[in-house]
Design an enzyme around this catalytic site. Structure first.
Site, PDB file in Angstrom:
ATOM      1  N   HIS A 155       0.826  -1.254   0.112  1.00 50.40           N
ATOM      2  CA  HIS A 155      -0.011  -0.017   0.010  1.00 50.40           C
ATOM      3  C   HIS A 155       0.771   1.356  -0.069  1.00 50.40           C
ATOM      4  CE1 HIS A 155      -3.148  -2.751   1.298  1.00 50.40           C
ATOM      5  NE2 HIS A 155      -2.253  -3.117   2.119  1.00 50.40           N
ATOM      6  N   SER A 276      15.302  21.079 -16.520  1.00 50.03           N
ATOM      7  CA  SER A 276      14.057  21.844 -16.703  1.00 50.03           C
ATOM      8  C   SER A 276      14.421  23.292 -17.382  1.00 50.03           C
ATOM      9  CB  SER A 276      13.401  22.507 -15.271  1.00 50.03           C
ATOM     10  OG  SER A 276      12.529  23.303 -15.476  1.00 50.03           O
ATOM     11  N   LYS A 282      16.292  21.373 -11.294  1.00 50.46           N
ATOM     12  CA  LYS A 282      15.528  20.143 -11.557  1.00 50.46           C
ATOM     13  C   LYS A 282      16.352  19.105 -12.259  1.00 50.46           C
ATOM     14  CE  LYS A 282      11.805  19.179 -11.373  1.00 50.46           C
ATOM     15  NZ  LYS A 282      10.430  19.537 -11.823  1.00 50.46           N
ATOM     16  N   GLU A 289       9.881   7.883 -17.288  1.00 48.50           N
ATOM     17  CA  GLU A 289       8.450   8.556 -17.426  1.00 48.50           C
ATOM     18  C   GLU A 289       7.900   7.984 -18.672  1.00 48.50           C
ATOM     19  OE1 GLU A 289       7.790  12.527 -16.031  1.00 48.50           O
ATOM     20  OE2 GLU A 289       9.444  12.120 -14.956  1.00 48.50           O
TER      21      GLU A 289
END
Ligand code: ARG
Length: 461
Positions: A155, A276, A282, A289
């Site tokens: 979980h 970024s 970043k 992804e």
């Protein structure tokens, strides 16, 4: 030039021709189409259906076309209806009448069924090689981090301590199943359809075993209708690719989490990260992804294949031309994803201290504390569970962990506790004690990695 010109009085409408054509997709099969034609021509010659000299002329001509396509001296005509039409037209242009005999006892329907199989056979072999490389990387990393304690989750809540090596080996297991699934699909695809003709076989005395042998097939299709209209292998391969993408996307999701500032379990190498345009701090896991995102398009390919085949009457229908775009996209996408993923995992930095700190902070040894009361003090597990729950609540209240909670506090909740509890709940002990087959103990992880590497090595021999 249309192969079916005789019956028609007019040229096809140009836009309709484009719509009907599959050349933009099937030109990728030029090599397989030519190899299939060479085998067919050889067989026709051996069976005396065409003259030996003509068969040799055809094979030579096809070799020349293949060499010229490979070198770029010959370009595929983008207006051709499909690759089969193009190759046959080019052959006839080069060798004259003998070229017109190539299509004896053959239809594009059995030809395309063959070409797709030959193409996928190679594509799947390339995927298998990549998958094996990935499994090897996972095993080597697992050996390296066999004793690195990290929290195991259920979980998304810290649950019990495991090792990073154990976590990686879970993915190795998934990929081993994927490899065996592909192997299985390849076995069922290993069927040579030439000789099925358009749908009803042929009256020519073919020896299909010759063609099968020349093309390296172990079986021959046993029903001409099924021979031309079976696309099960496309759906199976697209499914296998989909399930592999499920596995890759799960792994990529974990990489995304692990390299976040919140986790900091790993750091991806700069070569596999992106920045970024506005936020200078970043370092983004775009590759992970994108792999996670691309899984959707592979599932889409599978759906396209299943819905395209659903309800099709026997035998060949033009709908089936859609098979190639979908199944090739599935394998291409998969190969594309594996290409950066493997070195990205190989080069990532593992932050063992952060993993350990996360494992130490989340009461993930609570089960082991309860097990201590059962094993050492003879309490029933349900009572031990309740006592440990109370201890966790006490720790939270005091801002402590089970490791730092003083013995008086333990004894206040249950007088059976003694100093031994600290040894029983040490993370190393918790992990090291889980020696059951399949468990995360460091020695198990090493043995599992060795076992899997051994399996792959054996296969390579
Ligand atoms: N381009 C076709 C395909 O990909 C080849 C078979 C064509 N057969 C036919 N009867 N139209 O399926």
């Amino acid at each position: 030039m249309k192969l079916w010109k005789g019956r028609f009085q007019k040229e096809a409408d140009p836009k309709t021709n484009d719509f009907n054509s599959s050349i933009s997709i099937d030109s990728r099969m030029y090599r397989e189409d030519i190899e299939g034609s060479m085998a067919h021509a050889t067989m026709l010659g051996e069976c005396g259906i065409i003259e030996k000299g003509e068969s040799e002329k055809i094979v030579k001509g096809l070799q020349g076309i293949l060499a010229d396509l490979d070198s770029g001296a010959l370009m595929i005509d983008p207006d051709a209806e499909d690759i089969h039409t193009f190759v046959e037209g080019e052959l006839t242009a080069r060798i004259g009448d003998a070229g017109k005999r190539l299509h004896t006892a053959r239809s594009r329907n059995d030809q395309v069924a063959l070409d797709v199989r030959l193409t996928l056979r190679k594509d799947c072999a390339a995927v298998q090689t990549q998958l094996k490389d990935f499994v090897k990387v996972l095993c080597r990393k697992a050996e390296q981090y066999a004793a690195t304690v990290m929290p195991g989750y259920t979980h998304m809540q810290r649950a019990q301590p495991i090792t990073f090596g154990h976590h990686l080996m879970a993915y190795a297991e998934m990929l081993l199943r994927d490899l065996s699934r592909l192997e299985d699909a390849l076995k069922r695809m290993d069927v040579m359809p030439l000789g099925s003709g358009a749908l009803a076989g042929t009256t020519y005395p073919l020896d299909r075993t010759i063609t099968a042998k020349l093309l390296g097939f172990s079986q021959i299709s046993q029903n001409s209708l099924d021979g031309v209209s079976d696309r099960d292998f496309c759906a199976e391969i697209a499914f296998d690719a989909s399930l592999i993408m499920v596995h890759l996307s799960r792994f990529c999701e974990e990489l995304v989490l692990w390299c976040s500032w919140e986790f900091q379990f790993i750091e991806l190498d700069d070569a596999f990260s992106t920045g970024s345009s506005i936020m200078p701090q970043k370092k983004n896991p775009d590759i992970a992804e994108l792999i996670r995102g691309k899984s959707g398009r592979v599932f889409g390919d599978l759906m396209a294949l299943l819905s395209m085949m659903k309800g099709l009457p026997l035998a060949y229908n033009k709908d089936m031309q859609e098979d190639k775009e979908a199944v090739f996209d599935a394998v291409d996408t998969l190969k594309l994803c594996l290409t950066p993923l493997i070195p990205m995992v190989e080069t990532m930095t593992v932050k063992e201290d952060k993993m350990r700190a996360a494992a130490a902070g989340g009461f993930i040894n609570a089960t082991d504390c309860a097990d201590y009361l059962v094993a050492e003090k003879g309490l029933p597990f349900r009572d031990a569970y309740k006592i440990t729950g109370e201890l966790v609540a006490l720790c939270i209240q005091k801002g402590l962990t089970l490791e730092t909670l003083p013995l008086e506090d333990y004894r206040a909740v249950c007088p059976d506790f003694d100093e031994g509890v600290y040894g029983a709940i040490s993370l190393e002990k918790c992990v090291g004690g889980r020696k059951v087959l399949g468990g995360p103990a460091p020695e198990n992880v090493k043995a599992q990695a060795q076992r899997v590497l051994g399996l792959l090595e054996k296969e390579e021999k």
